[in-house]
Enzyme design. Structure first.
Site, PDB file in Angstrom:
ATOM      1  N   TYR A 101       0.861  -1.188   0.000  1.00  0.00           N
ATOM      2  CA  TYR A 101       0.000   0.000   0.000  1.00  0.00           C
ATOM      3  C   TYR A 101       0.892   1.232   0.000  1.00  0.00           C
ATOM      4  CZ  TYR A 101      -2.780   3.869   1.773  1.00  0.00           C
ATOM      5  OH  TYR A 101      -3.372   5.089   1.923  1.00  0.00           O
ATOM      6  N   GLU A 189      -3.923   7.262  -3.580  1.00  0.00           N
ATOM      7  CA  GLU A 189      -3.405   6.014  -3.031  1.00  0.00           C
ATOM      8  C   GLU A 189      -3.453   4.897  -4.060  1.00  0.00           C
ATOM      9  OE1 GLU A 189      -5.738   5.108   0.416  1.00  0.00           O
ATOM     10  OE2 GLU A 189      -7.439   4.389  -0.738  1.00  0.00           O
TER      11      GLU A 189
END
Length: 381
Positions: A101, A189
Protein backbone atom coordinates in the site's frame (compact mmCIF):
# COMPACT_ATOMS: atom_id res chain seq x y z
CA UNK A 1 -14.08 15.49 -7.13
CA UNK A 2 -13.58 11.75 -6.95
CA UNK A 3 -11.96 10.18 -9.99
CA UNK A 4 -13.04 6.74 -11.09
CA UNK A 5 -10.38 4.04 -11.00
CA UNK A 6 -9.89 4.16 -14.77
CA UNK A 7 -9.48 7.96 -14.65
CA UNK A 8 -7.01 7.83 -11.77
CA UNK A 9 -5.00 5.16 -13.56
CA UNK A 10 -4.87 7.34 -16.65
CA UNK A 11 -3.41 10.16 -14.56
CA UNK A 12 -0.97 7.79 -12.84
CA UNK A 13 0.16 6.19 -16.10
CA UNK A 14 0.80 9.57 -17.73
CA UNK A 15 3.05 10.41 -14.78
CA UNK A 16 5.03 7.18 -15.20
CA UNK A 17 3.47 4.90 -12.58
CA UNK A 18 3.20 1.36 -14.05
CA UNK A 19 -0.40 0.22 -14.56
CA UNK A 20 -1.82 -2.93 -16.20
CA UNK A 21 -3.09 -2.86 -19.79
CA UNK A 22 -6.80 -2.05 -19.70
CA UNK A 23 -9.84 -0.83 -21.60
CA UNK A 24 -13.16 0.72 -20.57
CA UNK A 25 -16.44 -0.93 -21.61
CA UNK A 26 -20.10 -0.03 -21.18
CA UNK A 27 -21.72 -3.07 -22.83
CA UNK A 28 -21.21 -6.81 -22.57
CA UNK A 29 -19.92 -7.05 -26.14
CA UNK A 30 -17.47 -4.22 -25.52
CA UNK A 31 -16.23 -5.95 -22.38
CA UNK A 32 -15.66 -9.23 -24.23
CA UNK A 33 -13.81 -7.43 -27.02
CA UNK A 34 -11.69 -5.59 -24.45
CA UNK A 35 -10.85 -8.88 -22.73
CA UNK A 36 -9.65 -10.30 -26.05
CA UNK A 37 -7.55 -7.17 -26.54
CA UNK A 38 -5.82 -7.12 -23.13
CA UNK A 39 -5.52 -10.91 -23.01
CA UNK A 40 -6.51 -13.63 -20.55
CA UNK A 41 -6.55 -13.95 -17.63
CA UNK A 42 -8.04 -10.53 -16.93
CA UNK A 43 -10.21 -8.79 -14.37
CA UNK A 44 -13.58 -7.17 -15.04
CA UNK A 45 -14.07 -4.39 -12.51
CA UNK A 46 -17.16 -2.28 -11.78
CA UNK A 47 -16.43 1.45 -11.96
CA UNK A 48 -18.22 2.85 -8.93
CA UNK A 49 -17.02 4.91 -5.98
CA UNK A 50 -17.30 2.27 -3.27
CA UNK A 51 -14.90 0.06 -1.39
CA UNK A 52 -15.17 -3.70 -1.15
CA UNK A 53 -16.17 -4.15 -4.79
CA UNK A 54 -14.66 -7.61 -4.96
CA UNK A 55 -16.54 -8.97 -1.94
CA UNK A 56 -19.77 -7.47 -3.33
CA UNK A 57 -19.35 -9.20 -6.69
CA UNK A 58 -18.15 -6.13 -8.57
CA UNK A 59 -14.76 -7.57 -9.57
CA UNK A 60 -14.31 -10.93 -11.29
CA UNK A 61 -11.25 -12.68 -12.68
CA UNK A 62 -11.88 -14.47 -15.98
CA UNK A 63 -9.85 -16.94 -18.04
CA UNK A 64 -11.70 -17.12 -21.36
CA UNK A 65 -14.39 -15.55 -23.53
CA UNK A 66 -17.28 -17.45 -21.96
CA UNK A 67 -16.27 -16.40 -18.46
CA UNK A 68 -15.73 -12.81 -19.63
CA UNK A 69 -19.23 -12.65 -21.11
CA UNK A 70 -20.82 -14.15 -18.01
CA UNK A 71 -18.94 -11.78 -15.70
CA UNK A 72 -19.80 -8.73 -17.81
CA UNK A 73 -23.47 -9.74 -17.86
CA UNK A 74 -23.42 -10.06 -14.07
CA UNK A 75 -21.64 -6.78 -13.36
CA UNK A 76 -22.93 -4.31 -15.96
CA UNK A 77 -26.28 -3.05 -14.76
CA UNK A 78 -25.93 -4.46 -11.24
CA UNK A 79 -26.74 -2.50 -8.11
CA UNK A 80 -23.54 -2.34 -6.08
CA UNK A 81 -24.11 -0.95 -2.59
CA UNK A 82 -26.73 1.41 -3.97
CA UNK A 83 -24.77 2.42 -7.08
CA UNK A 84 -25.81 1.45 -10.59
CA UNK A 85 -22.90 -0.01 -12.57
CA UNK A 86 -22.88 1.23 -16.14
CA UNK A 87 -19.16 0.83 -16.93
CA UNK A 88 -16.46 -1.74 -16.27
CA UNK A 89 -12.70 -1.62 -16.53
CA UNK A 90 -11.32 -4.70 -18.26
CA UNK A 91 -7.76 -5.09 -17.07
CA UNK A 92 -4.94 -7.57 -17.58
CA UNK A 93 -4.41 -9.72 -14.51
CA UNK A 94 -1.16 -9.27 -12.59
CA UNK A 95 0.76 -12.37 -11.52
CA UNK A 96 1.87 -11.07 -8.14
CA UNK A 97 3.81 -12.40 -5.18
CA UNK A 98 3.14 -9.54 -2.77
CA UNK A 99 0.78 -6.61 -2.24
CA UNK A 100 1.80 -3.23 -0.84
CA UNK A 101 0.00 0.00 0.00
CA UNK A 102 1.21 3.53 -0.79
CA UNK A 103 -0.76 6.70 -0.23
CA UNK A 104 -0.63 10.44 0.32
CA UNK A 105 -3.13 12.57 2.20
CA UNK A 106 -3.30 15.55 4.54
CA UNK A 107 -2.63 14.95 8.22
CA UNK A 108 -4.76 17.71 9.69
CA UNK A 109 -3.47 17.04 13.18
CA UNK A 110 0.09 17.82 12.05
CA UNK A 111 -0.93 20.41 9.48
CA UNK A 112 1.22 18.68 6.86
CA UNK A 113 0.89 16.18 4.02
CA UNK A 114 1.79 12.63 5.02
CA UNK A 115 3.13 9.84 2.80
CA UNK A 116 2.28 6.30 3.89
CA UNK A 117 3.64 2.87 3.01
CA UNK A 118 2.61 -0.57 4.25
CA UNK A 119 3.35 -4.18 3.38
CA UNK A 120 -0.29 -4.92 4.30
CA UNK A 121 -1.70 -4.00 0.90
CA UNK A 122 -4.79 -5.45 -0.70
CA UNK A 123 -6.97 -5.00 2.39
CA UNK A 124 -8.88 -2.09 3.91
CA UNK A 125 -6.10 0.25 5.06
CA UNK A 126 -8.40 1.86 7.65
CA UNK A 127 -8.73 -1.52 9.36
CA UNK A 128 -4.95 -1.94 9.31
CA UNK A 129 -4.53 1.53 10.85
CA UNK A 130 -6.95 0.61 13.63
CA UNK A 131 -5.77 -2.91 14.35
CA UNK A 132 -2.02 -2.51 13.81
CA UNK A 133 -1.01 1.16 13.34
CA UNK A 134 2.69 0.26 13.39
CA UNK A 135 2.16 -1.66 10.14
CA UNK A 136 1.91 1.68 8.31
CA UNK A 137 5.07 3.77 7.96
CA UNK A 138 4.39 7.51 7.84
CA UNK A 139 6.57 10.38 6.67
CA UNK A 140 5.38 13.97 7.04
CA UNK A 141 6.35 16.38 4.29
CA UNK A 142 7.01 20.11 4.38
CA UNK A 143 4.91 21.41 1.46
CA UNK A 144 7.33 24.30 0.96
CA UNK A 145 10.06 21.88 -0.11
CA UNK A 146 8.16 18.82 -1.31
CA UNK A 147 9.16 15.23 -0.72
CA UNK A 148 12.91 14.75 -0.50
CA UNK A 149 14.27 11.51 -1.97
CA UNK A 150 15.51 10.40 1.45
CA UNK A 151 11.97 10.74 2.85
CA UNK A 152 10.54 8.39 0.25
CA UNK A 153 13.33 5.88 0.92
CA UNK A 154 12.86 6.18 4.69
CA UNK A 155 9.11 5.52 4.47
CA UNK A 156 9.73 2.46 2.30
CA UNK A 157 12.45 1.04 4.55
CA UNK A 158 10.49 1.78 7.74
CA UNK A 159 7.58 -0.21 6.29
CA UNK A 160 9.85 -3.23 5.79
CA UNK A 161 9.65 -3.36 2.02
CA UNK A 162 12.12 -5.80 0.45
CA UNK A 163 15.34 -4.09 -0.65
CA UNK A 164 15.11 -5.58 -4.14
CA UNK A 165 12.08 -3.42 -4.90
CA UNK A 166 12.58 -0.58 -2.40
CA UNK A 167 13.91 1.81 -5.02
CA UNK A 168 10.95 1.27 -7.36
CA UNK A 169 8.44 1.64 -4.52
CA UNK A 170 10.13 4.86 -3.39
CA UNK A 171 9.92 6.15 -6.97
CA UNK A 172 6.19 5.37 -7.12
CA UNK A 173 5.65 7.09 -3.77
CA UNK A 174 7.53 10.19 -4.91
CA UNK A 175 5.50 10.39 -8.12
CA UNK A 176 2.28 9.90 -6.16
CA UNK A 177 3.15 12.82 -3.89
CA UNK A 178 4.05 15.02 -6.86
CA UNK A 179 0.69 14.24 -8.47
CA UNK A 180 -1.13 14.92 -5.20
CA UNK A 181 0.61 18.27 -4.94
CA UNK A 182 0.38 19.35 -8.60
CA UNK A 183 -3.24 18.28 -9.05
CA UNK A 184 -4.52 19.79 -5.77
CA UNK A 185 -5.37 16.37 -4.45
CA UNK A 186 -7.04 15.54 -1.17
CA UNK A 187 -6.18 11.83 -1.31
CA UNK A 188 -4.08 9.68 -3.62
CA UNK A 189 -3.41 6.01 -3.03
CA UNK A 190 -2.57 2.70 -4.62
CA UNK A 191 -3.98 -0.35 -2.87
CA UNK A 192 -2.66 -2.74 -3.83
CA UNK A 193 0.65 -1.89 -5.42
CA UNK A 194 1.43 -5.39 -6.65
CA UNK A 195 4.90 -6.91 -6.74
CA UNK A 196 5.52 -9.46 -9.49
CA UNK A 197 7.85 -12.45 -9.42
CA UNK A 198 10.20 -10.39 -11.62
CA UNK A 199 10.41 -7.71 -8.89
CA UNK A 200 8.33 -5.23 -10.83
CA UNK A 201 5.70 -3.04 -9.17
CA UNK A 202 2.30 -2.40 -10.77
CA UNK A 203 -0.60 -0.21 -9.62
CA UNK A 204 -3.49 -2.71 -9.54
CA UNK A 205 -5.88 -0.11 -8.13
CA UNK A 206 -5.91 3.67 -8.04
CA UNK A 207 -7.66 6.31 -5.95
CA UNK A 208 -7.38 10.04 -6.50
CA UNK A 209 -9.65 12.71 -5.07
CA UNK A 210 -9.29 16.31 -6.21
CA UNK A 211 -10.28 19.57 -4.52
CA UNK A 212 -13.22 20.59 -6.70
CA UNK A 213 -12.52 24.29 -6.12
CA UNK A 214 -9.17 23.89 -7.89
CA UNK A 215 -10.51 22.57 -11.20
CA UNK A 216 -10.12 25.95 -12.91
CA UNK A 217 -6.37 25.28 -12.68
CA UNK A 218 -6.67 21.81 -14.20
CA UNK A 219 -8.63 21.79 -17.47
CA UNK A 220 -7.65 18.17 -18.09
CA UNK A 221 -9.27 17.10 -14.84
CA UNK A 222 -12.24 19.43 -15.34
CA UNK A 223 -13.02 17.50 -18.52
CA UNK A 224 -13.28 14.36 -16.40
CA UNK A 225 -15.69 15.91 -13.90
CA UNK A 226 -18.92 14.99 -15.68
CA UNK A 227 -17.78 11.39 -16.18
CA UNK A 228 -16.66 11.25 -12.55
CA UNK A 229 -20.18 12.07 -11.33
CA UNK A 230 -21.28 8.74 -9.91
CA UNK A 231 -25.01 8.71 -10.53
CA UNK A 232 -28.17 10.76 -10.69
CA UNK A 233 -27.85 11.86 -7.07
CA UNK A 234 -24.40 13.36 -7.55
CA UNK A 235 -25.50 14.98 -10.81
CA UNK A 236 -28.54 16.38 -9.00
CA UNK A 237 -26.30 17.71 -6.21
CA UNK A 238 -24.22 19.58 -8.79
CA UNK A 239 -27.40 20.97 -10.34
CA UNK A 240 -28.71 22.19 -6.98
CA UNK A 241 -25.31 23.49 -5.90
CA UNK A 242 -25.08 21.30 -2.79
CA UNK A 243 -21.97 20.02 -1.04
CA UNK A 244 -22.90 16.34 -1.12
CA UNK A 245 -21.10 13.07 -0.52
CA UNK A 246 -22.89 9.74 -0.74
CA UNK A 247 -21.95 7.22 1.94
CA UNK A 248 -22.94 3.61 2.56
CA UNK A 249 -25.35 3.84 5.52
CA UNK A 250 -29.10 4.25 5.85
CA UNK A 251 -29.50 7.43 7.94
CA UNK A 252 -29.97 10.47 5.71
CA UNK A 253 -28.44 13.69 7.03
CA UNK A 254 -29.21 17.29 6.10
CA UNK A 255 -27.72 20.33 7.82
CA UNK A 256 -26.60 23.90 7.22
CA UNK A 257 -22.85 24.21 7.49
CA UNK A 258 -20.10 21.63 7.02
CA UNK A 259 -19.18 21.52 10.70
CA UNK A 260 -22.78 20.99 11.76
CA UNK A 261 -23.23 18.18 9.23
CA UNK A 262 -19.97 16.52 10.29
CA UNK A 263 -21.06 16.68 13.93
CA UNK A 264 -24.34 15.03 12.97
CA UNK A 265 -22.47 12.28 11.08
CA UNK A 266 -20.30 11.64 14.14
CA UNK A 267 -23.34 11.43 16.42
CA UNK A 268 -25.13 9.04 14.08
CA UNK A 269 -22.08 6.79 14.25
CA UNK A 270 -21.79 7.28 18.03
CA UNK A 271 -25.37 6.17 18.60
CA UNK A 272 -24.95 3.05 16.48
CA UNK A 273 -26.28 4.24 13.14
CA UNK A 274 -24.66 4.44 9.71
CA UNK A 275 -24.69 7.77 7.82
CA UNK A 276 -26.03 7.59 4.26
CA UNK A 277 -24.71 10.94 3.12
CA UNK A 278 -23.14 14.30 3.83
CA UNK A 279 -25.48 17.09 2.64
CA UNK A 280 -24.82 20.73 3.47
CA UNK A 281 -27.55 23.11 2.27
CA UNK A 282 -25.43 26.13 3.23
CA UNK A 283 -26.22 29.34 5.06
CA UNK A 284 -29.29 31.42 4.28
CA UNK A 285 -31.10 28.47 2.72
CA UNK A 286 -34.56 29.40 1.46
CA UNK A 287 -37.60 27.14 1.27
CA UNK A 288 -36.87 25.96 -2.28
CA UNK A 289 -33.37 24.87 -1.33
CA UNK A 290 -34.68 22.90 1.63
CA UNK A 291 -37.25 21.23 -0.63
CA UNK A 292 -34.48 20.26 -3.06
CA UNK A 293 -32.41 18.78 -0.23
CA UNK A 294 -35.25 16.55 0.92
CA UNK A 295 -35.89 15.52 -2.68
CA UNK A 296 -32.27 14.39 -2.95
CA UNK A 297 -32.22 12.37 0.26
CA UNK A 298 -35.59 10.77 -0.47
CA UNK A 299 -34.21 9.71 -3.87
CA UNK A 300 -31.52 7.58 -2.20
CA UNK A 301 -32.92 4.06 -1.93
CA UNK A 302 -30.49 3.28 0.89
CA UNK A 303 -31.99 5.90 3.20
CA UNK A 304 -34.47 4.60 5.78
CA UNK A 305 -34.84 7.73 7.94
CA UNK A 306 -33.73 11.37 7.76
CA UNK A 307 -32.42 13.76 10.40
CA UNK A 308 -32.69 17.48 9.62
CA UNK A 309 -30.28 19.51 11.77
CA UNK A 310 -30.56 23.28 11.44
CA UNK A 311 -28.88 25.92 13.56
CA UNK A 312 -30.01 29.35 12.45
CA UNK A 313 -27.52 32.11 11.94
CA UNK A 314 -27.98 33.48 8.47
CA UNK A 315 -30.41 30.62 7.91
CA UNK A 316 -33.85 31.35 9.34
CA UNK A 317 -35.78 28.63 11.11
CA UNK A 318 -39.13 29.76 9.70
CA UNK A 319 -37.78 29.52 6.13
CA UNK A 320 -36.50 26.02 6.81
CA UNK A 321 -39.79 24.95 8.34
CA UNK A 322 -41.66 26.29 5.33
CA UNK A 323 -39.39 24.32 3.02
CA UNK A 324 -39.88 21.12 5.00
CA UNK A 325 -43.66 21.55 4.91
CA UNK A 326 -43.61 22.32 1.18
CA UNK A 327 -41.51 19.25 0.44
CA UNK A 328 -43.54 16.85 2.56
CA UNK A 329 -47.04 18.06 1.79
CA UNK A 330 -46.67 17.00 -1.83
CA UNK A 331 -46.68 13.32 -0.77
CA UNK A 332 -49.78 11.30 -0.09
CA UNK A 333 -47.52 9.22 2.14
CA UNK A 334 -44.16 10.39 3.49
CA UNK A 335 -41.51 8.15 1.84
CA UNK A 336 -39.10 8.22 4.79
CA UNK A 337 -39.61 9.30 8.41
CA UNK A 338 -38.10 12.74 9.09
CA UNK A 339 -36.81 14.01 12.43
CA UNK A 340 -36.18 17.75 12.78
CA UNK A 341 -34.08 19.76 15.18
CA UNK A 342 -34.28 23.56 14.86
CA UNK A 343 -32.27 26.05 16.89
CA UNK A 344 -31.05 29.62 16.52
CA UNK A 345 -32.55 32.43 14.43
CA UNK A 346 -36.35 32.24 14.15
CA UNK A 347 -36.32 28.73 15.60
CA UNK A 348 -39.43 29.27 17.73
CA UNK A 349 -41.32 30.63 14.72
CA UNK A 350 -40.14 27.65 12.70
CA UNK A 351 -41.34 25.20 15.34
CA UNK A 352 -44.79 26.80 15.20
CA UNK A 353 -44.88 26.52 11.39
CA UNK A 354 -43.72 22.88 11.19
CA UNK A 355 -46.44 20.40 10.39
CA UNK A 356 -45.83 17.90 13.17
CA UNK A 357 -48.16 15.41 11.50
CA UNK A 358 -45.42 15.01 8.89
CA UNK A 359 -42.26 15.18 10.98
CA UNK A 360 -41.00 14.25 14.43
CA UNK A 361 -39.56 17.23 16.30
CA UNK A 362 -36.83 16.93 18.92
CA UNK A 363 -35.44 19.69 21.13
CA UNK A 364 -31.77 18.66 21.07
CA UNK A 365 -29.43 17.31 18.43
CA UNK A 366 -28.65 14.23 20.53
CA UNK A 367 -32.34 13.39 20.87
CA UNK A 368 -32.93 13.96 17.16
CA UNK A 369 -30.07 11.67 16.14
CA UNK A 370 -31.06 8.90 18.54
CA UNK A 371 -34.66 9.06 17.32
CA UNK A 372 -33.58 8.87 13.69
CA UNK A 373 -31.23 5.94 14.28
CA UNK A 374 -34.05 4.10 16.06
CA UNK A 375 -36.46 4.77 13.19
CA UNK A 376 -33.91 3.49 10.67
CA UNK A 377 -33.42 0.32 12.73
CA UNK A 378 -37.18 -0.28 12.86
CA UNK A 379 -37.33 -0.33 9.05
CA UNK A 380 -34.81 -3.18 8.95
CA UNK A 381 -36.32 -5.31 11.74
Amino acid sequence: MRLHEYQAKQVFAEAGIPTPASALASTVDEAVAAAEEVGYPCAIKAQVHVGGRGKAGGIKLVDDEDEAREAAEDIIGMDLKGYHVDRVLVEAAVDFVNELYVGVTMDRGEGKPVAMVSTRGGVNIEEVAEEDPDAIAREHIDPAFGMHPYQARKAVYDAGVDRDIAGDVASVLTTLYELWDEKDGSDAEINPLMVTSDDEVVAADAVMNIDGDSLFRHPDLAEMEEEAAEDELEAKANEYGFDYVRLEGNVGIIGNGAGLVMTTLDLVDYYGGKPANFLDIGGGAKAERVTNALDMVFSDENVDAVVFNIFGGITRGDEVAEGINTALEQFDEIPKPVVVRLAGTKAEEGMEILNTDLVQVEATLEDAVQATVALAEEVNE
